[in-house]
Design an enzyme around this catalytic site. Structure first.
Site, PDB file in Angstrom:
ATOM      1  N   GLY A   8       0.656  -1.728   0.440  1.00  0.00           N
ATOM      2  CA  GLY A   8      -0.013   0.001   0.065  1.00  0.00           C
ATOM      3  C   GLY A   8       0.628   1.079   0.611  1.00  0.00           C
ATOM      4  N   GLY A  11      -0.348   4.762  -1.176  1.00  0.00           N
ATOM      5  CA  GLY A  11      -1.759   5.167  -0.550  1.00  0.00           C
ATOM      6  C   GLY A  11      -1.344   6.248   0.817  1.00  0.00           C
ATOM      7  CG  ASP A  34      -0.313   1.140  -3.625  1.00  0.00           C
ATOM      8  OD1 ASP A  34       0.102   1.847  -2.700  1.00  0.00           O
ATOM      9  OD2 ASP A  34      -1.240   1.342  -4.678  1.00  0.00           O
ATOM     10  N   GLY A  74      -1.484  -2.662   9.665  1.00  0.00           N
ATOM     11  CA  GLY A  74      -2.607  -1.349  10.280  1.00  0.00           C
ATOM     12  C   GLY A  74      -3.391  -1.597   9.661  1.00  0.00           C
ATOM     13  CB  THR A  75      -4.908  -2.810   6.187  1.00  0.00           C
ATOM     14  OG1 THR A  75      -3.887  -2.225   5.523  1.00  0.00           O
ATOM     15  CG2 THR A  75      -6.462  -2.866   5.334  1.00  0.00           C
ATOM     16  CB  THR A  76      -9.519  -1.117   9.364  1.00  0.00           C
ATOM     17  OG1 THR A  76      -9.589  -0.713   8.282  1.00  0.00           O
ATOM     18  CG2 THR A  76      -8.724  -0.271  10.592  1.00  0.00           C
ATOM     19  CG  ASN A 103      -5.518   4.635  15.880  1.00  0.00           C
ATOM     20  OD1 ASN A 103      -4.536   4.890  16.138  1.00  0.00           O
ATOM     21  ND2 ASN A 103      -7.089   4.627  15.553  1.00  0.00           N
ATOM     22  CG  PHE A 104       0.307   1.113  14.427  1.00  0.00           C
ATOM     23  CD1 PHE A 104       0.684   0.172  14.984  1.00  0.00           C
ATOM     24  CD2 PHE A 104      -0.752   0.950  13.021  1.00  0.00           C
ATOM     25  CE1 PHE A 104       0.903  -0.981  14.716  1.00  0.00           C
ATOM     26  CE2 PHE A 104      -0.493  -0.772  12.851  1.00  0.00           C
ATOM     27  CZ  PHE A 104       0.664  -1.502  13.543  1.00  0.00           C
ATOM     28  CG  HIS A 131     -12.486   8.406  10.320  1.00  0.00           C
ATOM     29  ND1 HIS A 131     -12.598   8.105  11.507  1.00  0.00           N
ATOM     30  CD2 HIS A 131     -11.161   7.863  10.438  1.00  0.00           C
ATOM     31  CE1 HIS A 131     -11.963   6.638  12.246  1.00  0.00           C
ATOM     32  NE2 HIS A 131     -10.962   6.674  11.614  1.00  0.00           N
ATOM     33  CE  LYS A 135     -11.926   4.433   8.627  1.00  0.00           C
ATOM     34  NZ  LYS A 135     -11.110   3.482   8.607  1.00  0.00           N
TER      35      LYS A 135
HETATM   36  N1  LIG Z   1      -4.496   0.890  12.787  1.00  0.00           N
HETATM   37  C1  LIG Z   1      -3.924   2.861  12.069  1.00  0.00           C
HETATM   38  O1  LIG Z   1      -3.074   3.103  12.732  1.00  0.00           O
HETATM   39  C2  LIG Z   1      -4.106   3.019  10.420  1.00  0.00           C
HETATM   40  C3  LIG Z   1      -5.131   1.827   9.714  1.00  0.00           C
HETATM   41  N2  LIG Z   1      -5.915   3.038   8.598  1.00  0.00           N
HETATM   42  C4  LIG Z   1      -6.185   1.928   7.647  1.00  0.00           C
HETATM   43  O2  LIG Z   1      -5.240   1.896   6.589  1.00  0.00           O
HETATM   44  C5  LIG Z   1      -5.765   1.224   5.634  1.00  0.00           C
HETATM   45  C6  LIG Z   1      -5.823   1.963   4.471  1.00  0.00           C
HETATM   46  O3  LIG Z   1      -6.112   4.197   4.741  1.00  0.00           O
HETATM   47  P1  LIG Z   1      -5.297   4.848   3.797  1.00  0.00           P
HETATM   48  O4  LIG Z   1      -3.900   4.797   3.800  1.00  0.00           O
HETATM   49  O5  LIG Z   1      -6.162   5.999   4.544  1.00  0.00           O
HETATM   50  O6  LIG Z   1      -6.082   4.285   2.025  1.00  0.00           O
HETATM   51  P2  LIG Z   1      -5.548   4.779   0.619  1.00  0.00           P
HETATM   52  O7  LIG Z   1      -6.583   3.949   0.039  1.00  0.00           O
HETATM   53  O8  LIG Z   1      -4.641   5.718   0.970  1.00  0.00           O
HETATM   54  O9  LIG Z   1      -4.212   3.813   0.907  1.00  0.00           O
HETATM   55  C7  LIG Z   1      -4.047   2.025   0.201  1.00  0.00           C
HETATM   56  C8  LIG Z   1      -2.879   2.166  -0.962  1.00  0.00           C
HETATM   57  O10 LIG Z   1      -3.687   0.419  -0.554  1.00  0.00           O
HETATM   58  C9  LIG Z   1      -3.282  -0.155  -2.376  1.00  0.00           C
HETATM   59  N3  LIG Z   1      -3.859  -1.413  -3.081  1.00  0.00           N
HETATM   60  C10 LIG Z   1      -5.274  -1.979  -2.435  1.00  0.00           C
HETATM   61  N4  LIG Z   1      -5.703  -3.000  -3.026  1.00  0.00           N
HETATM   62  C11 LIG Z   1      -3.470  -3.295  -2.737  1.00  0.00           C
HETATM   63  C12 LIG Z   1      -2.938  -5.092  -2.645  1.00  0.00           C
HETATM   64  N5  LIG Z   1      -3.657  -5.229  -2.706  1.00  0.00           N
HETATM   65  N6  LIG Z   1      -1.448  -4.272  -2.714  1.00  0.00           N
HETATM   66  C13 LIG Z   1      -1.452  -3.614  -2.660  1.00  0.00           C
HETATM   67  N7  LIG Z   1      -1.862  -2.495  -2.188  1.00  0.00           N
HETATM   68  C14 LIG Z   1      -3.002  -2.142  -2.779  1.00  0.00           C
HETATM   69  C15 LIG Z   1      -4.585   1.011  -2.846  1.00  0.00           C
HETATM   70  O11 LIG Z   1      -4.309   1.324  -4.593  1.00  0.00           O
HETATM   71  P3  LIG Z   1      -5.062   1.810  -4.827  1.00  0.00           P
HETATM   72  O12 LIG Z   1      -5.977   3.234  -4.564  1.00  0.00           O
HETATM   73  O13 LIG Z   1      -5.071   2.059  -6.309  1.00  0.00           O
HETATM   74  O14 LIG Z   1      -6.344   0.999  -4.545  1.00  0.00           O
HETATM   75  C16 LIG Z   1      -3.852   2.824  -2.339  1.00  0.00           C
HETATM   76  O15 LIG Z   1      -2.240   2.864  -2.923  1.00  0.00           O
HETATM   77  C17 LIG Z   1      -7.329   1.496   6.320  1.00  0.00           C
HETATM   78  O16 LIG Z   1      -7.711   0.117   6.078  1.00  0.00           O
HETATM   79  C18 LIG Z   1      -7.420   2.453   7.032  1.00  0.00           C
HETATM   80  O17 LIG Z   1      -8.176   1.962   8.455  1.00  0.00           O
HETATM   81  C19 LIG Z   1      -5.363   4.171   8.425  1.00  0.00           C
HETATM   82  C20 LIG Z   1      -4.654   4.541   9.405  1.00  0.00           C
HETATM   83  C21 LIG Z   1      -3.789   4.284  10.255  1.00  0.00           C
HETATM   84  O1  LIG Z   2      -8.748   5.071   7.416  1.00  0.00           O
HETATM   85  C1  LIG Z   2      -8.533   5.773   8.116  1.00  0.00           C
HETATM   86  O2  LIG Z   2      -8.363   6.803   8.725  1.00  0.00           O
HETATM   87  C2  LIG Z   2      -8.186   5.404   9.833  1.00  0.00           C
HETATM   88  N1  LIG Z   2      -8.898   4.150  10.075  1.00  0.00           N
HETATM   89  C3  LIG Z   2      -7.965   3.213  11.690  1.00  0.00           C
HETATM   90  C4  LIG Z   2      -9.575   2.677  11.832  1.00  0.00           C
HETATM   91  O3  LIG Z   2     -10.698   2.933  11.497  1.00  0.00           O
HETATM   92  O4  LIG Z   2      -9.676   2.976  12.997  1.00  0.00           O
HETATM   93  C5  LIG Z   2      -7.369   4.419  12.025  1.00  0.00           C
HETATM   94  C6  LIG Z   2      -8.245   5.749  12.117  1.00  0.00           C
HETATM   95  O5  LIG Z   2      -8.552   5.437  12.730  1.00  0.00           O
HETATM   96  C7  LIG Z   2      -7.798   5.981  10.716  1.00  0.00           C
END
Ligand SMILES: NC(=O)C1=CN([C@@H]2O[C@H](COP(=O)(O)OP(=O)(O)OC[C@H]3O[C@@H](n4cnc5c(N)ncnc54)[C@H](OP(=O)(O)O)[C@@H]3O)[C@@H](O)[C@H]2O)C=CC1
Ligand SMILES: O=C(O)C1=N[C@H](C(=O)O)C[C@H](O)C1
Length: 246
Positions: A8, A11, A34, A74-76, A103-104, A131, A135
């Site tokens: 990712g 992203g 990605d 970190g993905t949900t 959440n980190f 959010h 999202k």
């Molecule tokens: N745990 C934590 O602290 C946090 C968790 N999150 C979570 O992280 C996740 C991503 O959030 P965010 O960065 O905002 O999302 P984004 O959409 O900005 O980024 C996700 C990226 O992953 C790419 N992607 C999709 N499928 C694949 C795959 N199979 N292999 C590789 N790359 C892939 C997407 O490409 P494309 O756009 O082309 O589909 C995109 O570039 C969410 O689930 C969010 O809730 C977010 C913030 C904090």
């Molecule tokens: O998608 C986000 O931005 C975030 N995703 C995580 C969640 O679903 O809890 C962590 C944070 O809230 C940001």
């Protein structure tokens, strides 16, 4: 040096993780993968970090476990059934640990912890998460996990359900029900990631609120996860609470 691969990587979060890894003295970014990229370069990593999409993450984790990598996720979108599936992959493959955290953010983890501690002392509890509108999932992973922790704490203490006399409802008006806790999701331009846990008792309300003002705020927790995952006592760890001594 810890060799790190990011899934990712283009992203919002993945790009921030790449910058954080490149800025860390004890880490080397060896793969940035990605959507539609081949995953092969990740095989050079010690630790893979996944911030992709709830629909993509399981296949990525399976690939990493099969290749013996440690994984920080970190993905949900992880429910009990998904966690069981990850455990079964880990049992089948002898190498590599997995750390999954909704959440980190250190403050967010503390917010969840404080809410869990306070939950048995109040008659009512509801969660509001707010959010950015890009999202994909609702409610947030953080809100989902908070509701589970709060519900478990109330269950252990013998606290009854939150009172609610609603008999006529426009669908969705009372939010989602997660283990008996109401969770409300707001999507609004200008926001990043925010959550309030509202706890109501007799003549008083306690609000536990956390605000993530930018995505850099998640990086200390992500780097802690990358540094810790190989030495964790369990093959699968959920949340970074134990890494913080909570
Ligand atoms: N745990 C934590 O602290 C946090 C968790 N999150 C979570 O992280 C996740 C991503 O959030 P965010 O960065 O905002 O999302 P984004 O959409 O900005 O980024 C996700 C990226 O992953 C790419 N992607 C999709 N499928 C694949 C795959 N199979 N292999 C590789 N790359 C892939 C997407 O490409 P494309 O756009 O082309 O589909 C995109 O570039 C969410 O689930 C969010 O809730 C977010 C913030 C904090
Ligand atoms: O998608 C986000 O931005 C975030 N995703 C995580 C969640 O679903 O809890 C962590 C944070 O809230 C940001």
């Amino acid at each position: 040096m810890i060799k790190v691969g990011v899934l990712g990587a283009r992203g919002r979060m993945g790009a921030e993780v790449c910058r954080a890894v490149e800025g860390a003295d004890d880490m080397e970014l060896v793969a940035a993968v990605d959507q539609d990229d081949v995953r092969d370069p990740l095989a050079a990593a010690d630790v893979a970090v996944d911030f992709t999409h709830p629909d993509a993450v399981m296949d990525n984790v399976r690939w990493c476990v099969e290749h013996g990598l440690h994984v920080v996720v970190g993905t949900t979108g992880f429910d009990a059934s998904r966690l069981d599936t990850v455990r079964s992959w880990l049992t089948a493959h002898g190498k590599g640990n997995v750390l999954i955290a909704p959440n980190f953010g250190i403050g967010a983890v503390l917010m969840m912890h404080f809410a869990q501690k306070a939950a048995p002392f109040f008659e009512s509890v509801e969660i509001i998460e707010l959010h950015h509108p890009n999202k994909a999932d609702a409610p947030s992973g953080t809100a989902h996990r908070t509701a589970e922790l709060v519900a478990a704490a109330r269950g252990e203490a013998g606290t009854g359900p939150s009172p609610d006399a609603t008999t006529a409802e426009l669908k969705g008006a009372r939010g989602a029900d997660v283990d008996g806790v109401r969770v409300h999701a707001v999507r609004l331009s200008g926001l990043i990631a925010h959550q309030e846990v509202l706890l109501g008792g007799h003549g008083e309300v306690l609000t536990v609120r956390h605000d993530s003002m930018n995505r850099e705020s998640f990086m200390p927790g992500v780097l802690l996860g990358v540094r810790s995952v190989a030495g964790l006592p369990d093959r699968l760890t959920v949340g970074i609470e134990s890494l913080l001594g909570l």
